[in-house]
Design a protein around this motif. Structure first.
Motif, mmCIF file in Angstrom:
data_model
loop_
_atom_site.group_PDB
_atom_site.id
_atom_site.type_symbol
_atom_site.label_atom_id
_atom_site.label_comp_id
_atom_site.label_asym_id
_atom_site.label_seq_id
_atom_site.Cartn_x
_atom_site.Cartn_y
_atom_site.Cartn_z
ATOM 1 N N GLY A 287 -14.069 11.696 38.875
ATOM 2 C CA GLY A 287 -14.565 12.861 37.648
ATOM 3 C C GLY A 287 -14.603 14.090 37.806
ATOM 4 N N ASP B 48 -20.501 17.591 44.261
ATOM 5 C CA ASP B 48 -20.576 18.355 42.971
ATOM 6 C C ASP B 48 -21.187 19.477 42.894
ATOM 7 O OD1 ASP B 48 -19.093 17.087 41.239
ATOM 8 O OD2 ASP B 48 -20.276 15.908 39.890
ATOM 9 N N HIS C 134 -15.594 18.985 30.415
ATOM 10 C CA HIS C 134 -16.356 18.234 30.042
ATOM 11 C C HIS C 134 -17.822 19.988 30.076
ATOM 12 C CE1 HIS C 134 -19.945 16.569 28.233
ATOM 13 N NE2 HIS C 134 -19.047 16.277 26.589
ATOM 14 N N TYR D 239 -13.092 7.452 30.457
ATOM 15 C CA TYR D 239 -12.404 7.238 31.747
ATOM 16 C C TYR D 239 -11.509 5.859 31.203
ATOM 17 C CZ TYR D 239 -14.715 10.829 33.704
ATOM 18 O OH TYR D 239 -15.850 11.899 34.571
ATOM 19 N N ALA E 182 -17.178 6.842 37.860
ATOM 20 C CA ALA E 182 -16.737 7.796 37.200
ATOM 21 C C ALA E 182 -17.933 8.294 35.965
ATOM 22 C CB ALA E 182 -15.247 8.767 36.946
ATOM 23 N N THR F 89 -13.008 15.985 36.149
ATOM 24 C CA THR F 89 -13.003 15.889 34.185
ATOM 25 C C THR F 89 -14.916 16.403 33.486
ATOM 26 O OG1 THR F 89 -12.491 13.577 35.039
ATOM 27 C CG2 THR F 89 -12.837 13.963 32.725
ATOM 28 N N ARG F 90 -15.623 16.290 34.515
ATOM 29 C CA ARG F 90 -17.047 16.949 34.144
ATOM 30 C C ARG F 90 -17.123 17.777 34.162
ATOM 31 N NH1 ARG F 90 -17.336 12.478 38.197
ATOM 32 N NH2 ARG F 90 -18.147 14.321 40.187
ATOM 33 N N ILE G 51 -17.161 11.552 27.623
ATOM 34 C CA ILE G 51 -15.841 11.574 28.833
ATOM 35 C C ILE G 51 -16.001 9.901 28.926
ATOM 36 C CG2 ILE G 51 -14.621 11.997 30.469
ATOM 37 C CD1 ILE G 51 -16.700 13.750 31.230
#
Lengths: 114, 365
Positions: free
Chosen positions: B190, B160, B197, B228, B218, B193-194, B226
């Motif tokens: 994720g 990340d 968000h 999942y 995740a 996904t992160r 979030i």
């Protein structure tokens, strides 16, 4: 150019030419001579030779370091040691030079026809 | 807790593989691609297909070694990543076991489809050559976290560490619509996904995947706002019109043609009228010259990407139109990141090219 540039290449009959690959390697594929029957095997041999030299150099350096530490009664948790950012930068320079020496033989442009 | 820190030797191996692959891209792949016009001219041909262009390379030792190094480094990188994560596997597994709760919806009864498990069961190359595929290792999320960062040539920074392009993608997808409900398909651990968000903090964000271990990791990474959920993207079970935006990152090339078609039909059903699908994936062969397309196709032959070829050779925009989407657009993401080399295993030239990030969007009328 390193001081090793004057050393004869193990694969080239034209030892008077620079024995570098893109200015960094110690072994070149630059002539018609073949140590082994085909170009792929020849390059692999060059790679293995370069790798063996690197491994031995490291082993010898490690031997000296361990010997010196033992004399000083020092033990070291090597997995617990963290590099500083500066040390990581230096490591990457050394790493890239190492990779270039080992993989240089396979990156060299194809030799001209005999 | 994060995965265990690699030992010195594991770290050194990951550093070496990154260096070896960087060297291969810069010193072998880039020169080979630069030689393409001269090679074609010397052969007296003007290739119109990647196979014709590939024939100019397949007997060249440099090309063969580049393929071999890529494959071996890939295998050894994933194995080292897995080995390092499992170094304190019991501790991380214990953490993951206690992370169940709100925001994590696992379905122990979900039957994993045959196309998803076949390669591991039949002893063929697992996806990306990851041991155990997406589902066979209880710590696969952490393995992907570390190994994925290594694949990006930045394992020390973490997966990340540089989310800028994903941020740009989400901002582009969201546009001015400010979607309230977002579904991220095939979310794995994720990664996107992160970011959804983070870019849309007021949105209700849901990530679904087939892999319970990946979803658990995740969720462990958070944030717990979030959701999942372990669901099959072909048949999610959500009611019609449940979402305003449906996304997927590097999913489309991981599924067979018929599954991809089913997923698109399901995405269409899940969207409200006016809702948008947005995908970030590998560029199609049609976006590349024949030589680059040939190097890109290596993933299908040598990197365990079993559905790579069928996707990249397909007309994905036409598939979207066939299930009812309109205003289909695709192209390279306009995001400058000079040290990003691309997503394909072998087609990397040591320099940035926006085409590596291919975006496709479409609207449900």
């Amino acid at each position: 150019m390193s001081e090793r540039a004057s050393e004869p290449s193990i694969l080239s009959e034209r030892a008077s030419e620079p024995s570098t690959v893109r200015g960094r390697g110690d072994v070149v594929i630059d002539g018609a001579y073949r140590s082994l029957p085909d170009e792929v095997s020849d390059r692999l041999l060059a790679l293995c030779t370069a790798l063996a030299a690197e491994v031995w150099t490291t082993r010898d350096r490690l031997r000296l370091v361990e010997s010196a530490l033992a004399r000083s009664d020092v033990t070291l948790d090597i997995d617990g040691v963290r590099d500083t950012p500066e040390q990581l930068d230096a490591m990457r320079v050394d790493r890239d030079a190492f990779v270039a020496r080992v993989l240089g033989p396979i990156a060299a442009p194809a030799p001209p026809p005999a | 807790m994060p995965p265990a820190r690699p030992t010195h030797d594991q770290s050194a191996r990951l550093d070496f593989f990154e260096g070896a692959r960087s060297f291969t891209y810069r010193e072998i792949v880039a020169p080979l691609l630069a030689e393409y016009p001269a090679r074609a001219a010397a052969a007296g041909i003007s290739p119109s297909t990647k196979e014709e262009a590939g024939a100019l390379y397949t007997a060249d030792p440099r090309y063969l070694f580049a393929c071999g190094i890529q494959r071996n480094a890939q295998r050894m990188t994933w194995h080292t990543a897995a080995e390092s994560v499992h170094r304190d596997g019991d501790g991380l597994a214990g953490e993951l076991a206690t992370s169940a709760g709100p925001g994590l919806e696992l379905d122990p009864g979900l039957e994993l489809p045959a196309w998803y498990t076949r390669h591991t069961r039949e002893g063929r190359d697992d996806i990306h050559l990851v041991p155990g595929g997406y589902w066979g290792d209880q710590l696969i999320g952490a393995v992907y976290d570390r190994g994925g960062a290594a694949y990006r040539l930045a394992w020390r920074g973490g997966y990340d560490a540089r989310p800028g392009a994903l941020h740009a993608f989400v901002r582009y997808a969201a546009g001015a619509a400010n979607p309230a409900r977002v579904l991220d398909l095939g979310c794995s651990f994720g990664g996107l996904t992160r970011v959804v968000h983070a870019v849309l903090p007021d949105a209700q964000v849901t990530g679904i995947d087939l892999s319970a271990p990946a979803l658990t990791y995740a969720h462990h990474l958070g944030p717990d706002t979030i959701t999942y959920a372990q669901r099959d993207a072909e048949r999610t079970g959500y009611p019609d019109g449940s979402f305003d935006l449906v996304t997927a990152f590097l999913l489309l090339h991981e599924v067979p043609d018929d599954v991809r078609a089913s997923i698109m039909a399901e995405a269409f059903r899940l969207l409200v009228p006016g809702g948008l699908v947005a995908f970030l994936d590998i560029p199609p062969y049609s976006a590349l010259d024949p030589a680059r397309a040939w190097f890109e196709s290596f993933d299908g032959r040598g990197n365990g990407e079993n559905y790579w070829e069928c996707f990249l050779a397909s007309d994905f925009p036409e598939l979207l139109r066939s299930v009812g989407f309109v205003d289909v657009q695709d192209g390279a993401l306009d995001f400058d990141e000079p040290d990003y080399w691309g997503s394909s295993a072998l087609w990397r030239e040591g320099s940035f090219d926006p085409v590596h990030r291919w975006v496709t969007t479409a609207v449900k009328p």
